[in-house]
Enzyme design. Structure first.
Site, PDB file in Angstrom:
ATOM      1  CG  HIS A 222      -8.236  -2.868  -8.453  1.00  0.00           C
ATOM      2  ND1 HIS A 222      -7.920  -2.503  -7.165  1.00  0.00           N
ATOM      3  CD2 HIS A 222      -7.878  -1.811  -9.233  1.00  0.00           C
ATOM      4  CE1 HIS A 222      -7.383  -1.287  -7.166  1.00  0.00           C
ATOM      5  NE2 HIS A 222      -7.356  -0.847  -8.397  1.00  0.00           N
ATOM      6  CG  HIS A 261      -5.659  -4.202   2.026  1.00  0.00           C
ATOM      7  ND1 HIS A 261      -4.381  -3.907   1.614  1.00  0.00           N
ATOM      8  CD2 HIS A 261      -6.484  -3.368   1.350  1.00  0.00           C
ATOM      9  CE1 HIS A 261      -4.435  -2.925   0.726  1.00  0.00           C
ATOM     10  NE2 HIS A 261      -5.696  -2.591   0.554  1.00  0.00           N
ATOM     11  CG  ASP A 312     -13.666  -1.452  -1.023  1.00  0.00           C
ATOM     12  OD1 ASP A 312     -13.781  -0.283  -1.409  1.00  0.00           O
ATOM     13  OD2 ASP A 312     -12.773  -2.223  -1.420  1.00  0.00           O
TER      14      ASP A 312
END
Length: 375
Positions: A222, A261, A312
């Site tokens: 996560h 994702h 990210d």
């Protein structure tokens, strides 16, 4: 000998587990929105504090409301002495996210939610304290410094960078981190947010909910992708070396973090925003190299795997340009997401039923108990 069957399943991916008015994620034609506002507009035009108000109150604040919120957050920057003593006991080798988890839990003991008149007040107290919790532990554990966690900074982003570096950031650096906090503030029913809602459904206090959320974010499936992305891009000293190195990883079927994702299918709307900031921040040769290496890897992943960078990936080079140690990348995420976690706790409490799903049993059929002496 165990005869248990392995447990499978898709981790509830794609299953509707509740209702929320806070955000849309990957909804066709909408991308990512907070309370109806596109993330691109919020990251470009709104401050993190405006987004906090939006998530808590469902509308954007006016000037007076925003000024009052910023003042309250500034007043919460001083850490209790007992909290600082507790942070000093956490060893330097502790993973930063575990230090944050302990800090949030301890803060909840010292400044309990039951002592406030509203749940929002408790959430604001933690939001004001989180930059100090993270920076106090980091600088004491890694540099032996006891810092003053108060500052004259106007907002959370400026305050964090001031505590980390002992000097106020440039306006560009402040705006870059502020945009990052906006991008990370909320993301519907991800693992840590759903964890917070499950705990909230038991009527636990806010700090228990957020401590559990931090624990969920601690897991590498996560959180931590931005840190893994940094570990990847800093390995390569050129674009060509990056293409060769990542191509080898793909041939060996190694995981390349920061791509794809669970919800988005074509692109992560946050990625383009933070990539632009990474470009603005790449003002020295080292930062420029990391940005170009990142872009080369992204191009290769699209070419070979059809995968896009998620939020990210470009955060790695952006945070590096801000002088942020890699180990603090995910703790910064905590500062941002604490806003979304808190808003979800409020929403869960407003129409609560305990979250208690059922499971498909895949174990043994009913059988007779065999006394110990006969086994």
């Amino acid at each position: 000998m165990s005869h248990a069957k392995p447990l499978g399943g898709a981790g509830l991916r794609g299953q509707v587990a509740g209702r929320t008015a806070l955000s849309t994620v990957g909804r066709e034609g909408h991308g990512l929105t907070y309370r109806g506002y596109a993330i691109e507009a919020l990251a470009e035009q709104a401050s993190f504090e405006e987004v906090v108000w939006l998530l808590f109150e469902a509308e954007l604040p006016n000037v007076e409301q925003l000024d009052e919120l910023k003042l309250r957050l500034r007043l919460h920057r001083r850490l209790p002495e007992a909290l600082k003593r507790g942070l000093e006991q956490i060893p330097a080798q502790t993973p930063p996210m575990e230090a944050v988890r302990t800090g949030v839990s301890l803060y909840g003991n010292l400044v309990p939610e039951s002592g406030f008149s509203t749940q929002r007040e408790a959430a604001e107290r933690l939001l004001g304290a989180l930059p100090g919790i993270i920076c106090y532990w980091y600088r004491y554990a890694h540099r032996g410094e006891r810092i003053d966690t108060e500052s004259a900074a106007d907002g959370v982003a400026e305050h964090f960078l001031t505590l980390l570096h002992s000097t106020p950031p440039s306006e560009m650096h402040r705006r870059a981190l502020d945009a990052s906090l906006v991008l990370y503030a909320e993301h519907e029913f991800n693992a840590s947010t759903f964890t917070a809602r499950v705990v909230a459904s038991t009527l636990a206090d806010l700090y228990s909910c957020l401590t559990a959320a931090v624990g969920a974010l601690r897991g590498p499936l996560h959180g931590g992708a931005n840190e893994e992305a940094m570990a990847l891009i800093e390995r390569f000293d050129s674009v060509e070396a990056a293409r060769i190195g990542v191509a080898g990883m793909l041939e060996r079927r190694e995981k390349v973090m920061g791509f794809g994702h669970a919800i988005y299918r074509d692109s992560d709307p946050r990625s383009a925003v933070i990539e632009r900031w990474a470009e603005r921040l790449a003002t020295d040769p080292d930062s420029h190299r990391l940005l170009e290496v990142s872009r080369a890897i992204a191009a290769l992943m699209d070419e070979r795997k059809g995968l896009f960078p998620n939020a990210d990936f470009y955060h790695a080079s952006a945070y590096h340009s801000l002088g942020i140690p890699t180990g603090l990348f995910t703790p910064i995420f905590v500062i941002a997401r604490a806003a979304g976690w808190s808003a979800h706790v409020f929403e869960q409490r407003a129409d609560n039923r305990i979250i208690r799903p059922s499971a498909d049993y895949v174990g043994s059929e009913p059988r007779e108990f065999v006394p110990l002496a006969q086994r």
